[in-house]
Design a protein around this motif. Structure first.
Motif, PDB file in Angstrom:
ATOM      1  N   GLY A  51      -0.161  -5.748   0.223  1.00 48.05           N
ATOM      2  CA  GLY A  51      -0.099  -6.520   1.463  1.00 48.05           C
ATOM      3  C   GLY A  51       1.298  -6.537   2.053  1.00 48.05           C
ATOM      4  O   GLY A  51       1.489  -6.325   3.248  1.00 48.05           O
ATOM      5  N   ARG A  52       2.274  -6.782   1.201  1.00 41.20           N
ATOM      6  CA  ARG A  52       3.658  -6.791   1.689  1.00 41.20           C
ATOM      7  C   ARG A  52       4.112  -5.395   2.118  1.00 41.20           C
ATOM      8  O   ARG A  52       4.916  -5.250   3.036  1.00 41.20           O
ATOM      9  N   ARG A  53       3.604  -4.404   1.431  1.00 45.64           N
ATOM     10  CA  ARG A  53       3.964  -3.035   1.830  1.00 45.64           C
ATOM     11  C   ARG A  53       3.466  -2.748   3.241  1.00 45.64           C
ATOM     12  O   ARG A  53       4.161  -2.145   4.051  1.00 45.64           O
ATOM     13  N   ARG A  54       2.233  -3.206   3.548  1.00 47.58           N
ATOM     14  CA  ARG A  54       1.687  -2.965   4.886  1.00 47.58           C
ATOM     15  C   ARG A  54       2.491  -3.710   5.954  1.00 47.58           C
ATOM     16  O   ARG A  54       2.712  -3.199   7.046  1.00 47.58           O
ATOM     17  N   LEU A 333      13.210  -4.059   5.652  1.00 48.28           N
ATOM     18  CA  LEU A 333      13.966  -3.723   4.446  1.00 48.28           C
ATOM     19  C   LEU A 333      14.132  -4.912   3.510  1.00 48.28           C
ATOM     20  O   LEU A 333      14.373  -4.734   2.310  1.00 48.28           O
ATOM     21  N   SER A 334      13.998  -6.138   4.046  1.00 51.83           N
ATOM     22  CA  SER A 334      14.197  -7.327   3.217  1.00 51.83           C
ATOM     23  C   SER A 334      12.941  -7.787   2.503  1.00 51.83           C
ATOM     24  O   SER A 334      13.014  -8.648   1.615  1.00 51.83           O
ATOM     25  N   ILE A 335      11.789  -7.255   2.886  1.00 51.84           N
ATOM     26  CA  ILE A 335      10.532  -7.661   2.251  1.00 51.84           C
ATOM     27  C   ILE A 335      10.403  -6.983   0.895  1.00 51.84           C
ATOM     28  O   ILE A 335      10.397  -5.746   0.799  1.00 51.84           O
ATOM     29  N   GLY A 336      10.300  -7.785  -0.140  1.00 49.09           N
ATOM     30  CA  GLY A 336      10.146  -7.225  -1.493  1.00 49.09           C
ATOM     31  C   GLY A 336       8.683  -6.923  -1.793  1.00 49.09           C
ATOM     32  O   GLY A 336       7.799  -7.737  -1.527  1.00 49.09           O
ATOM     33  N   GLU A 337       8.424  -5.737  -2.331  1.00 48.03           N
ATOM     34  CA  GLU A 337       7.053  -5.332  -2.635  1.00 48.03           C
ATOM     35  C   GLU A 337       6.673  -5.604  -4.085  1.00 48.03           C
ATOM     36  O   GLU A 337       5.496  -5.567  -4.435  1.00 48.03           O
TER      37      GLU A 337
END
Length: 341
Positions: A51-54, A333-337
């Motif tokens: 979800g975070r990757r999307r 870039l700040s969203i951790g997967e």
């Protein structure tokens, strides 16, 4: 149209294409996980959160789209813009004949100090390109109009040290050279480009003394008038007294020189330039004086043109889209997967 370059918008097609490729990659990833066993258990073992990757991929796509929109030149609203060129060109015609060595401090030294003050003022304003033509018996172009004020000051320093081209003076050492003002003004006026819309003017720094006295200066005035070039004149020297000229001994006596104010006044008057009577002043605030002259020229040009020097133009908004692209990319870039422990 809301865009200066609408053709660039075709590049936006790459954004949905990237979305389709991303969806295809997710489908291939799911099929690969199905081959390994129960999808729910496999996904619990995988350390990445899809979800975070999307979300990160969507933000990156938005950043790319915002950059493309910025390149297309979006605009709305209106702003006033200056219609006249941002800078002018001024060619200094510096008299370095032997008569300029008369008086103390010499006329030449006072002229150099004034030009250094002018250079410092123009450096702060950054809107004037300065050239330099030296003149004695013959003219010599030293610097075409340029914003290289360091080079201009270097040339002034060379004049102060006496490091000047020898062709400025006749070859016979015992001859008193005349000051060929007309040749120098003509050479400087020729630097104006025929189709240039920039403001162009000359600044003559001289005592006006010419031992030959044959009205040769009229040729320079004619050349300037044909090109519609005003000649501002910085007159240096004492118009009341004659002074001996160093290094000009003839028949046991030194030649004498007296500032010719009438000639210098005529040069300025016939070309529509300003006459600055520095005379015996030792410190000349030429930067401030030329600033006032430049401002009066702008007002006069606006009145003669009978046009508004400012026009309403669409206001560009591309910076907003670049800022949005930077924010989207930063968030992406700040969203951790990775999953939390």
């Amino acid at each position: 149209a809301m865009f200066f370059h609408p053709n660039v918008l075709w590049v936006l097609l790459i954004v949905p294409a990237l979305g389709l490729l991303s969806a295809y990659a997710r489908w291939r990833r799911r099929r690969a996980l199905d081959r390994l066993g129960n999808r729910f258990r496999i996904e619990r073992l995988v350390e990445l959160r899809p979800g975070r990757r999307r979300i990160a991929q969507s933000l990156a796509a938005l950043a790319a789209g915002a950059v493309v929109l910025g390149l297309a030149g979006p605009h709305w609203g209106e702003e006033k813009v200056e219609t006249r060129p941002p800078y002018k060109e001024l060619v200094v015609v510096l008299d370095v004949s032997r008569s300029m060595l008369a008086e103390q401090p010499s006329r030449l030294e006072r002229g150099l100090r004034a030009l250094e003050d002018l250079s410092a003022a123009y450096r702060k304003r950054g809107e004037v390109r300065v050239g330099l033509v030296l003149i004695a018996a013959k003219p010599k172009l030293q610097l075409p109009p340029s914003q290289d004020y360091d080079h201009f000051n270097l040339l002034l320093d060379r004049v102060r040290r006496g490091d000047m081209p020898p062709e400025l003076w006749p070859r016979t050492p015992d001859a008193v050279s005349g000051t060929r003002l007309g040749a120098g003004l003509t050479r400087a006026a020729e630097l104006k480009r025929p189709k240039s819309s920039r403001s162009f003017a000359l600044l003559l720094v001289s005592d006006g003394d010419d031992p030959l006295s044959d009205d040769e200066w009229l040729q320079g005035v004619q050349a300037a008038r044909e090109r519609k070039v005003p000649i501002h004149v910085l007159a240096i020297g004492d118009p009341e007294r004659s002074f001996p000229v160093p290094e000009t001994i003839r028949n046991g006596e030194s030649a004498v020189s007296k500032m010719n104010e009438k000639t210098l006044q005529e040069i300025a008057r016939r070309t529509g330039g300003a006459y600055i009577p520095a005379l015996t002043t030792t410190q000349i605030p030429l930067g401030r004086l030329m600033g006032e002259i430049d401002e009066s020229e702008r007002v006069r040009e606006a009145i003669e043109d009978e046009t508004d020097p400012e026009l309403l133009q669409p206001k560009a908004r591309h910076a907003w889209f670049y800022l949005a692209a930077a924010l989207c990319l930063t968030l992406s870039l700040s969203i951790g997967e990775a999953r939390k422990p």
